[in-house]
Design a protein around this motif. Structure first.
Motif, PDB file in Angstrom:
ATOM      1  N   ALA A 160       0.823  -1.211   0.000  1.00 35.05           N
ATOM      2  CA  ALA A 160       0.000   0.000   0.000  1.00 35.05           C
ATOM      3  C   ALA A 160       0.857   1.260   0.000  1.00 35.05           C
ATOM      4  O   ALA A 160       0.462   2.286  -0.574  1.00 35.05           O
ATOM      5  CB  ALA A 160      -0.924  -0.007   1.212  1.00 35.05           C
ATOM      6  N   LEU A 161       2.047   1.177   0.612  1.00 34.84           N
ATOM      7  CA  LEU A 161       2.936   2.345   0.667  1.00 34.84           C
ATOM      8  C   LEU A 161       3.928   2.376  -0.493  1.00 34.84           C
ATOM      9  O   LEU A 161       4.724   3.307  -0.600  1.00 34.84           O
ATOM     10  CB  LEU A 161       3.725   2.337   1.989  1.00 34.84           C
ATOM     11  N   GLY A 162       3.908   1.323  -1.326  1.00 40.58           N
ATOM     12  CA  GLY A 162       4.819   1.274  -2.472  1.00 40.58           C
ATOM     13  C   GLY A 162       6.275   1.141  -2.071  1.00 40.58           C
ATOM     14  O   GLY A 162       7.144   1.771  -2.682  1.00 40.58           O
ATOM     15  N   LEU A 163       6.556   0.328  -1.054  1.00 41.09           N
ATOM     16  CA  LEU A 163       7.932   0.181  -0.564  1.00 41.09           C
ATOM     17  C   LEU A 163       8.650  -0.928  -1.327  1.00 41.09           C
ATOM     18  O   LEU A 163       8.029  -1.873  -1.813  1.00 41.09           O
ATOM     19  CB  LEU A 163       7.919  -0.143   0.933  1.00 41.09           C
ATOM     20  N   SER A 164       9.968  -0.813  -1.398  1.00 41.56           N
ATOM     21  CA  SER A 164      10.768  -1.745  -2.195  1.00 41.56           C
ATOM     22  C   SER A 164      11.039  -3.043  -1.423  1.00 41.56           C
ATOM     23  O   SER A 164      10.729  -3.169  -0.243  1.00 41.56           O
ATOM     24  CB  SER A 164      12.101  -1.092  -2.584  1.00 41.56           C
ATOM     25  N   ARG A 165      11.654  -3.994  -2.129  1.00 44.72           N
ATOM     26  CA  ARG A 165      11.894  -5.319  -1.566  1.00 44.72           C
ATOM     27  C   ARG A 165      12.820  -5.280  -0.352  1.00 44.72           C
ATOM     28  O   ARG A 165      12.610  -5.987   0.633  1.00 44.72           O
ATOM     29  CB  ARG A 165      12.476  -6.215  -2.672  1.00 44.72           C
ATOM     30  N   ASN A 166      13.868  -4.445  -0.412  1.00 44.57           N
ATOM     31  CA  ASN A 166      14.824  -4.442   0.708  1.00 44.57           C
ATOM     32  C   ASN A 166      14.188  -3.913   1.997  1.00 44.57           C
ATOM     33  O   ASN A 166      14.520  -4.376   3.090  1.00 44.57           O
ATOM     34  CB  ASN A 166      16.089  -3.639   0.356  1.00 44.57           C
ATOM     35  N   VAL A 167      13.226  -2.980   1.873  1.00 42.05           N
ATOM     36  CA  VAL A 167      12.527  -2.482   3.069  1.00 42.05           C
ATOM     37  C   VAL A 167      11.677  -3.599   3.673  1.00 42.05           C
ATOM     38  O   VAL A 167      11.633  -3.785   4.890  1.00 42.05           O
ATOM     39  CB  VAL A 167      11.654  -1.264   2.717  1.00 42.05           C
ATOM     40  N   ALA A 193       3.941  -5.315  13.873  1.00 42.38           N
ATOM     41  CA  ALA A 193       4.292  -5.356  12.444  1.00 42.38           C
ATOM     42  C   ALA A 193       4.418  -3.934  11.887  1.00 42.38           C
ATOM     43  O   ALA A 193       5.354  -3.630  11.133  1.00 42.38           O
ATOM     44  CB  ALA A 193       3.231  -6.142  11.671  1.00 42.38           C
ATOM     45  N   ALA A 194       3.477  -3.050  12.268  1.00 46.89           N
ATOM     46  CA  ALA A 194       3.534  -1.671  11.773  1.00 46.89           C
ATOM     47  C   ALA A 194       4.768  -0.945  12.305  1.00 46.89           C
ATOM     48  O   ALA A 194       5.425  -0.195  11.563  1.00 46.89           O
ATOM     49  CB  ALA A 194       2.263  -0.927  12.194  1.00 46.89           C
ATOM     50  N   SER A 195       5.116  -1.174  13.561  1.00 45.08           N
ATOM     51  CA  SER A 195       6.302  -0.508  14.114  1.00 45.08           C
ATOM     52  C   SER A 195       7.582  -1.069  13.483  1.00 45.08           C
ATOM     53  O   SER A 195       8.540  -0.319  13.272  1.00 45.08           O
ATOM     54  CB  SER A 195       6.348  -0.669  15.634  1.00 45.08           C
ATOM     55  N   ALA A 196       7.594  -2.366  13.168  1.00 43.23           N
ATOM     56  CA  ALA A 196       8.762  -2.951  12.478  1.00 43.23           C
ATOM     57  C   ALA A 196       8.925  -2.337  11.098  1.00 43.23           C
ATOM     58  O   ALA A 196      10.049  -2.058  10.654  1.00 43.23           O
ATOM     59  CB  ALA A 196       8.601  -4.467  12.364  1.00 43.23           C
ATOM     60  N   LEU A 197       7.799  -2.097  10.421  1.00 44.22           N
ATOM     61  CA  LEU A 197       7.866  -1.470   9.090  1.00 44.22           C
ATOM     62  C   LEU A 197       8.363  -0.023   9.198  1.00 44.22           C
ATOM     63  O   LEU A 197       9.157   0.434   8.366  1.00 44.22           O
ATOM     64  CB  LEU A 197       6.477  -1.511   8.438  1.00 44.22           C
ATOM     65  N   TYR A 198       7.912   0.675  10.222  1.00 39.91           N
ATOM     66  CA  TYR A 198       8.360   2.062  10.432  1.00 39.91           C
ATOM     67  C   TYR A 198       9.873   2.110  10.677  1.00 39.91           C
ATOM     68  O   TYR A 198      10.589   2.942  10.107  1.00 39.91           O
ATOM     69  CB  TYR A 198       7.593   2.657  11.616  1.00 39.91           C
ATOM     70  N   PRO A 207      12.181   7.206   4.622  1.00 38.57           N
ATOM     71  CA  PRO A 207      11.306   7.388   5.785  1.00 38.57           C
ATOM     72  C   PRO A 207       9.849   7.612   5.409  1.00 38.57           C
ATOM     73  O   PRO A 207       9.551   8.267   4.409  1.00 38.57           O
ATOM     74  CB  PRO A 207      11.896   8.616   6.472  1.00 38.57           C
ATOM     75  N   ARG A 208       8.986   7.035   6.196  1.00 37.78           N
ATOM     76  CA  ARG A 208       7.549   7.300   6.129  1.00 37.78           C
ATOM     77  C   ARG A 208       7.126   7.816   7.506  1.00 37.78           C
ATOM     78  O   ARG A 208       7.656   7.363   8.519  1.00 37.78           O
ATOM     79  CB  ARG A 208       6.756   6.039   5.788  1.00 37.78           C
ATOM     80  N   THR A 209       6.189   8.741   7.518  1.00 39.45           N
ATOM     81  CA  THR A 209       5.754   9.287   8.800  1.00 39.45           C
ATOM     82  C   THR A 209       4.839   8.291   9.504  1.00 39.45           C
ATOM     83  O   THR A 209       4.290   7.366   8.881  1.00 39.45           O
ATOM     84  CB  THR A 209       5.006  10.609   8.578  1.00 39.45           C
ATOM     85  N   LEU A 210       4.659   8.495  10.813  1.00 44.41           N
ATOM     86  CA  LEU A 210       3.764   7.618  11.577  1.00 44.41           C
ATOM     87  C   LEU A 210       2.335   7.724  11.053  1.00 44.41           C
ATOM     88  O   LEU A 210       1.592   6.742  11.062  1.00 44.41           O
ATOM     89  CB  LEU A 210       3.814   8.013  13.057  1.00 44.41           C
ATOM     90  N   ASP A 211       1.942   8.918  10.581  1.00 42.69           N
ATOM     91  CA  ASP A 211       0.588   9.086  10.033  1.00 42.69           C
ATOM     92  C   ASP A 211       0.402   8.227   8.783  1.00 42.69           C
ATOM     93  O   ASP A 211      -0.654   7.613   8.595  1.00 42.69           O
ATOM     94  CB  ASP A 211       0.348  10.560   9.692  1.00 42.69           C
ATOM     95  N   GLU A 212       1.429   8.179   7.921  1.00 43.43           N
ATOM     96  CA  GLU A 212       1.327   7.372   6.701  1.00 43.43           C
ATOM     97  C   GLU A 212       1.229   5.886   7.032  1.00 43.43           C
ATOM     98  O   GLU A 212       0.462   5.147   6.409  1.00 43.43           O
ATOM     99  CB  GLU A 212       2.544   7.624   5.802  1.00 43.43           C
ATOM    100  N   ILE A 213       2.019   5.446   8.025  1.00 45.07           N
ATOM    101  CA  ILE A 213       1.960   4.034   8.424  1.00 45.07           C
ATOM    102  C   ILE A 213       0.590   3.729   9.041  1.00 45.07           C
ATOM    103  O   ILE A 213      -0.014   2.687   8.772  1.00 45.07           O
ATOM    104  CB  ILE A 213       3.075   3.715   9.446  1.00 45.07           C
ATOM    105  N   ALA A 214       0.091   4.666   9.862  1.00 41.06           N
ATOM    106  CA  ALA A 214      -1.198   4.442  10.534  1.00 41.06           C
ATOM    107  C   ALA A 214      -2.351   4.376   9.535  1.00 41.06           C
ATOM    108  O   ALA A 214      -3.336   3.672   9.765  1.00 41.06           O
ATOM    109  CB  ALA A 214      -1.437   5.550  11.557  1.00 41.06           C
ATOM    110  N   GLU A 215      -2.223   5.105   8.415  1.00 40.04           N
ATOM    111  CA  GLU A 215      -3.294   5.089   7.405  1.00 40.04           C
ATOM    112  C   GLU A 215      -3.511   3.711   6.808  1.00 40.04           C
ATOM    113  O   GLU A 215      -4.639   3.316   6.533  1.00 40.04           O
ATOM    114  CB  GLU A 215      -2.938   6.069   6.273  1.00 40.04           C
ATOM    115  N   VAL A 216      -2.426   2.983   6.594  1.00 39.57           N
ATOM    116  CA  VAL A 216      -2.543   1.656   5.967  1.00 39.57           C
ATOM    117  C   VAL A 216      -2.579   0.541   7.008  1.00 39.57           C
ATOM    118  O   VAL A 216      -2.773  -0.630   6.653  1.00 39.57           O
ATOM    119  CB  VAL A 216      -1.371   1.398   4.985  1.00 39.57           C
TER     120      VAL A 216
END
Length: 335
Positions: A160-167, A193-198, A207-216
């Protein structure tokens, strides 16, 4: 030639010591991370593998760090994806984003045999039952079931955030470490899981903001922040504060700005960092203000509202930050 042989005999004990040091470094960093091999002379980590000579050479000082190593790559060449798939004799590489690391057997969903011929209807029913049982036995206990759920959740959020494979791989490694240290107990799987992604986004400098992570995510921003602080403290994640420069390319892309505006924004932020104008302020707000200024200076103007929507900050924040930057850096802005 005999002199050359003598030199090799002298160098051999040194190389065996280096190999032993590299092996010890691999054991120290554990199985999750790549070993950090560095040159023993200059300390550089820019090492080049010369496959023709079978040597590992330092790119800075030219020291041969290792020799006579085995080339673990394929012995064939391929020039496109189809050739690569035909000549490859192995499956996909191991990945941490699957609960069994992708090492268990997968029965192909296509009803065709190894020659590409269609399978009879009688055999299809048998294959259907085999696939069903294979799916069931891949997850053997509750721990693996939870891990499979968490990794699928990670993959969903990353997509949903369009992150790459290494992330994704980094996030999966962080989550697995949290499971190994029993940090999940008493917390929701989605929150960890969300905090690990952050954390992975910050480690990989995307970097993605906490708001962006919380949205998905399916948990609140507050819970993600709380869980992230706990995990980073327990796992000893040494994450530096996010730089506003890391946000510039993404925000400029979202605003359809030219490369010139992007370069100017980075230049403004570097000058601001030298004068310590970025410390103690939100990186997204400072980045948005730098983009706003650079868009005016380069003649590709964007309004404060447009920049605020892309950056996820308020117009008031941009107004305050850009006034500070313009005043301290002596930038004349004609509105």
């Amino acid at each position: 030639m005999p002199e050359l042989e003598k030199e090799r005999e002298v160098e051999r004990p040194q190389r065996s010591k280096l190999r032993e040091k590299i092996r010890q470094d691999k054991e120290k960093v554990g199985s999750f991370e790549k070993p950090k091999v560095e040159c023993p002379e200059c300390g550089s980590r820019s090492l080049v593998q010369d496959y023709e000579r079978a040597e590992l050479v330092c790119n800075e000082c030219g020291l041969v760090v290792d020799s006579e190593f085995i080339d673990q790559g394929p012995e064939w060449r391929a020039f496109d994806h189809d050739q690569r798939m035909k000549r490859s004799r192995v499956g996909a590489p191991m990945t941490y984003t699957i609960h069994d690391k992708g090492l268990s057997t997968m029965i192909d969903w296509r009803n065709r045999d190894s020659y590409g011929k269609s399978i009879s209807s009688k055999s299809r029913a048998q294959l259907y039952r085999l696939r069903k049982w294979q799916r069931r036995i891949r997850v053997s206990n509750a721990t693996e079931r939870n891990l499979a759920f968490a990794l699928s959740e990670l993959d969903r959020m990353a997509s949903a955030l369009g992150l790459s494979r290494n992330v994704r791989e980094t996030a999966a490694v962080v989550y697995r470490k949290a499971v190994d240290m029993n940090l999940i107990r008493g917390r929701s799987i989605e929150g960890v899981a969300a905090s690990a992604l952050y954390a992975a986004c910050r480690q990989c400098s995307v970097p993605r903001t906490l708001d962006e992570i919380a949205e998905v995510s399916r948990v609140s921003r507050k819970e993600i922040g709380r869980t992230y602080r706990f995990i980073s403290r327990e796992l000893g994640l040494k994450l530096m504060p996010t730089s506003p420069i890391d946000y510039i390319p993404r925000f400029c892309s979202g605003l359809n700005l030219k490369g010139e505006v992007q370069s100017k924004g980075v230049e403004i932020l570097r000058q601001a960092a030298e004068k310590e104008l970025t410390s103690g302020r939100g990186p997204t707000g400072v980045a948005a203000a730098a983009i706003y200024i650079s868009s005016i200076l380069c003649g590709d103007r964007r309004t404060q509202r447009e920049v605020a929507e892309v950056a996820g900050v308020t117009e008031v924040t941009i107004r305050n930050r850009y006034k500070e930057l313009a005043e301290q850096l002596d930038i004349e802005i004609i509105l």
